[in-house]
Design an enzyme around this catalytic site. Sequence first.
Site, PDB file in Angstrom:
ATOM      1  N   CYS A 243       0.827  -1.207   0.000  1.00  0.00           N
ATOM      2  CA  CYS A 243       0.000   0.000   0.000  1.00  0.00           C
ATOM      3  C   CYS A 243       0.861   1.257   0.000  1.00  0.00           C
ATOM      4  O   CYS A 243       0.666   2.163  -0.810  1.00  0.00           O
ATOM      5  CB  CYS A 243      -0.932  -0.023   1.212  1.00  0.00           C
TER       6      CYS A 243
ATOM      7  N   CYS B 186      -1.413   1.751  -3.109  1.00  0.00           N
ATOM      8  CA  CYS B 186      -2.389   2.826  -2.886  1.00  0.00           C
ATOM      9  C   CYS B 186      -1.769   4.227  -2.853  1.00  0.00           C
ATOM     10  O   CYS B 186      -2.276   5.134  -3.519  1.00  0.00           O
ATOM     11  CB  CYS B 186      -3.111   2.637  -1.552  1.00  0.00           C
TER      12      CYS B 186
ATOM     13  N   LYS C 123       0.273   5.345  -6.053  1.00  0.00           N
ATOM     14  CA  LYS C 123      -0.757   5.385  -7.108  1.00  0.00           C
ATOM     15  C   LYS C 123      -1.614   6.638  -6.974  1.00  0.00           C
ATOM     16  O   LYS C 123      -1.867   7.351  -7.944  1.00  0.00           O
ATOM     17  CB  LYS C 123      -1.598   4.111  -7.026  1.00  0.00           C
TER      18      LYS C 123
ATOM     19  N   TYR D  71      -8.924  -3.425 -11.076  1.00  0.00           N
ATOM     20  CA  TYR D  71      -8.581  -2.150 -10.444  1.00  0.00           C
ATOM     21  C   TYR D  71      -7.273  -1.577 -11.018  1.00  0.00           C
ATOM     22  O   TYR D  71      -7.212  -0.420 -11.405  1.00  0.00           O
ATOM     23  CB  TYR D  71      -8.302  -2.359  -8.951  1.00  0.00           C
TER      24      TYR D  71
ATOM     25  N   GLU E  27      -6.906   1.730 -13.300  1.00  0.00           N
ATOM     26  CA  GLU E  27      -6.315   2.909 -12.657  1.00  0.00           C
ATOM     27  C   GLU E  27      -5.078   3.394 -13.416  1.00  0.00           C
ATOM     28  O   GLU E  27      -4.960   4.586 -13.742  1.00  0.00           O
ATOM     29  CB  GLU E  27      -5.961   2.589 -11.200  1.00  0.00           C
TER      30      GLU E  27
ATOM     31  N   HIS F 156     -26.408  22.060  -1.171  1.00  0.00           N
ATOM     32  CA  HIS F 156     -26.618  22.558  -2.532  1.00  0.00           C
ATOM     33  C   HIS F 156     -25.630  23.677  -2.859  1.00  0.00           C
ATOM     34  O   HIS F 156     -25.389  24.524  -2.009  1.00  0.00           O
ATOM     35  CB  HIS F 156     -28.054  23.090  -2.650  1.00  0.00           C
TER      36      HIS F 156
ATOM     37  N   GLU G 229     -25.538  15.638  -3.407  1.00  0.00           N
ATOM     38  CA  GLU G 229     -26.951  15.825  -3.041  1.00  0.00           C
ATOM     39  C   GLU G 229     -27.866  14.989  -3.928  1.00  0.00           C
ATOM     40  O   GLU G 229     -29.013  14.712  -3.565  1.00  0.00           O
ATOM     41  CB  GLU G 229     -27.353  17.303  -3.095  1.00  0.00           C
TER      42      GLU G 229
END
Length: 472
Positions: free
Chosen positions: A46, A51, A54, A189, A193, A451, A456
């Site tokens: 990782c 992770c 990356k 993945y 990616e 908003h 939302e």
Amino acid sequence: MSDFDFDLFVIGGGSGGVRAARMAAQRGARVALAEARGLAGLGGTCVTLGCIPKKLYRYAADYAAAFDDARGYGWQTSAPTLDWSMLKRRRAAEIERLNGVYETLLRNAGVTLLLGHARLLDAHTVAVSARHADGSTTQQPWRARHILVATGGTPHVPHFHGREHVITSNEVFDLDPFPRRLVVVGGGYIACEFASIFHGLGAEVTLLYRGEQILRGFDDEVRHFLAAELAREGLDVRLRSGVVAVQRVADGLRVQLEDGAALRADAVLYATGRAPNVAGLGLDAVGVAQGPLGAIVVDEHFRTNVPSVYALGDVTARVQLTPVALAEAMALVDHLFGPPAGAPPRSARYDLIPTAVFTYPEVATVGWTQEQALQRCDRVRVYRSVFRPLRHTLSGRGARTLVKLLVDDASDRVVGLHMVGTEAAEIVQGFAVALRAGATKADFDATLGIHPTVAEEFVTLREPAAVLQRLS
Ligand code: NDP
């Protein structure tokens, strides 16, 4: 006096191993952790090759779109150029800093750090080999009450003609020079990616996937939507496309495809899954049961068939995600040494795991896909919205966003939530709490939006786009 040097001996300094070691030490256990890659391996895949680097490259790539989009807002910019060497240098420095943070965390927790390759000699003994300046190696045996194997995984490349010419995610971060033409093989993945990241960084990218649609296992609509968005961004996504051979030629690499076509590339990245890191661990000698590709087989308490030996994280090849390894580590420590004072023991849960794919646009999801929902619920209400986000009204980018909710009609529970769009991962993380808490569609409806945001949309989906019956 105990017969053991340590209560817990952890093999592997990745996400799961470090978390287990630290938590156990904080609980008062005598803990050692061995890391074969030395200090540079602390943090594991990782931190060092996954992770974190990356995501840093993802941020770098996202500037390309931001520079483009800014023009629609009146910014006059000359064409920016990427200093690839500088990006690599700065990433490497940050990873080294993080290795140091992990070292400090372990040492401060009182964990004995052993830098060397560890191998099981018997059910309670681990030998750690250390390489010396004169090239010699020595082995030191340590006795431990419990042994935890948390050695992670490594890229798995299938056999084909010219395999020696391709790279994996281990090498992609330091490519030299920058690959002007990149072919990526795989549809998971990592393939999606890196294809998207290198496209953003300026490479001409072709993504080759052997199946019908990329990201198998994700919601079908999400998969199709992402593939269309990647193509709209300029990525050459080729489905039902396999590689026969890769050859070195005068101007780079020649990738021979099954359909007879050939591509030219400066680099070919294989992202075709990962295999557990089990080589040289002595698992056979101790009789630890293993599954496909050598994955260590464990029970619900991460115990192997050898009662003193445990395993968690990618080496067990279950859910290969850092947060899952962390959760497993905490559950194991609670099981072995008791939970923190006053707290109930934790257990790792494998339902409702939120996850994201850091493409441009991002994919994020929690809960069931539409296909899974229809296997488990009698009637499923599907709410969805596909829209052009406000940001892109002036940017001129044709990007669209998909938000989708799946609701079990009988209970009104939201059982799946999916998004493809900017900041999807940041948005879905919060909704994952709602799903974990059992939120119903009525709860979503009763929640006011912020908003104007993209998020939302999830609380303003009023009419179902479809009501589907269980597949019989
Ligand atoms: P995945 O298992 O996700 O994907 C592997 C891909 O390679 C699939 O598309 C698969 O096709 C294809 N493939 C497998 N074998 C072959 C072959 N022989 N020839 C051609 N294609 C092949 O693995 P990754 O390597 O992408 O990632 C490993 C794991 O790491 C992920 O599953 C994930 O758990 C984790 N990860 C998570 C990230 C995140 O959270 N953002 C980022 C990166 C990795 P098919 O679908 O047909 O089987």
